[in-house]
Design a protein around this motif. Structure first.
Motif, short mmCIF file in Angstrom:
data_model
loop_
_atom_site.label_atom_id
_atom_site.label_comp_id
_atom_site.label_asym_id
_atom_site.label_seq_id
_atom_site.Cartn_x
_atom_site.Cartn_y
_atom_site.Cartn_z
N ARG A 92 0.83 -1.20 0.00
CA ARG A 92 0.00 0.00 0.00
C ARG A 92 0.87 1.26 0.00
NH1 ARG A 92 -3.97 -2.83 3.35
NH2 ARG A 92 -2.80 -2.24 5.23
N VAL A 93 1.90 1.27 0.86
CA VAL A 93 2.83 2.41 0.91
C VAL A 93 3.52 2.59 -0.44
CG1 VAL A 93 4.93 3.32 1.97
CG2 VAL A 93 3.20 2.21 3.39
N TYR A 94 3.93 1.48 -1.02
CA TYR A 94 4.61 1.49 -2.31
C TYR A 94 3.70 2.08 -3.39
CZ TYR A 94 6.70 -0.39 -6.60
OH TYR A 94 7.24 -0.53 -7.84
N PHE A 95 2.44 1.68 -3.39
CA PHE A 95 1.50 2.18 -4.39
C PHE A 95 1.29 3.69 -4.23
CE2 PHE A 95 -2.72 3.38 -5.85
CZ PHE A 95 -2.76 2.80 -7.11
N MET A 239 1.94 0.36 -11.13
CA MET A 239 0.76 0.46 -10.27
C MET A 239 -0.23 -0.67 -10.55
SD MET A 239 0.03 4.55 -9.72
CE MET A 239 0.33 5.16 -11.38
N VAL A 240 -0.34 -1.04 -11.82
CA VAL A 240 -1.23 -2.15 -12.18
C VAL A 240 -0.71 -3.46 -11.58
CG1 VAL A 240 -2.08 -3.57 -14.09
CG2 VAL A 240 -2.10 -1.07 -14.29
N PHE A 241 0.60 -3.72 -11.72
CA PHE A 241 1.21 -4.93 -11.14
C PHE A 241 1.01 -4.96 -9.62
CE2 PHE A 241 4.57 -5.43 -14.72
CZ PHE A 241 3.62 -6.07 -15.50
N THR A 242 1.20 -3.78 -8.98
CA THR A 242 1.06 -3.70 -7.53
C THR A 242 -0.37 -4.04 -7.09
OG1 THR A 242 2.75 -1.97 -7.46
CG2 THR A 242 1.38 -2.21 -5.51
#
Length: 254
Positions: A92-95, A239-242
């Motif tokens: 979530r933080v990464y996104f 973002m899609v992969f995440t």
């Protein structure tokens, strides 16, 4: 009997997503270095010319790229950790960081585009006044250095032409009345060469230094805009992969 194949399928999908996201993060980390390098190069290598601009938009675009590049490199490392530890909180933080960087780079691209449209008018209004009033003035050494570098590097003289220097406060002082232009206008620069205002001695360029500086900055704005928007578009893939990995992990039993 049907449950195990389903779980195996889900696990394989998750593994594929993990490696795809890891590969993306590695490339993303490298791209962050490129973005930051473009911003630093703009500020360090061409900082003299930035002082000749009245607007801070050009410098702001470069600063945004440096900030975005630094965050990208940190985010790339975080993304790798989040991917292999399979922690949804980290994902979530990464996104969110990806989204912030995306917005920063889009902003840099927009600023570059806006400034691209208004650059000619700004140079017409300000470059001549800067040269005439601030060249060799006390406390304006950075302007003097920038003007000399501009005229020598781009082989030009004056904002619109060498005749602009006739109105220079520096040229019209008692000590410098013998000079027609600064020595940096000379094709072969030497002390006192600016006393002879002749095409064989000084640069006579149609459009003067305004045209030269405008073309130079426009080329840089294209690079800043293309890098910012290009990397931002690539981030959409990340973002899609995440999101896919996050949903896959959420669907799996604890």
């Amino acid at each position: 009997m049907g449950a195990p194949p389903y779980e195996e399928k889900e696990t394989c999908g998750t593994i594929c997503l993990k490696y795809l996201l890891f590969t993306f993060n590695f490339l993303f980390w490298m791209a962050g270095g490129v973005v930051m390098a473009v911003g630093i190069w703009t500020l360090v290598e061409k900082s003299d010319y930035i002082s000749l601009l009245s607007s801070s938009t050009y410098a702001a675009s470069a600063y945004i790229l440096i900030l975005a590049g630094a965050i990208v490199m940190v985010t790339g490392v975080l993304g790798c950790c989040a991917t292999f530890k399979e922690q949804r909180n980290l994902l979530r933080v990464y996104f969110v960081l990806l989204l912030c960087i995306f917005l920063l780079e889009i902003l840099a691209g927009i600023l570059a585009y806006i400034y691209y449209q208004q650059l000619n008018e700004e140079l017409k209004q300000n470059l001549r006044e800067t040269m005439v009033k601030k060249y060799m003035a006390e406390g304006q050494e950075h302007i003097t250095k920038a003007v000399d570098k501009l005229q020598q590097e781009f082989k030009c003289c004056g904002s619109n032409g060498s005749s602009d220097w006739a109105d220079s406060l520096w040229i019209n002082t008692n000590d410098e009345k013998q000079k027609r232009v600064p020595d940096s206008c000379c094709k072969t620069q030497m002390n006192g060469c600016g006393k002879r205002d002749h095409p064989s001695n000084i640069y006579k360029v149609e459009g003067g230094c305004i045209t030269k500086l405008e073309n130079f900055i426009l080329d840089h704005l294209k690079i800043i805009g293309a890098v910012g928007v290009g990397i931002a578009c690539v981030q959409v893939v990340g973002m899609v992969f995440t999101c896919c990995l996050y949903r896959s992990l959420k669907a799996e039993p604890y």
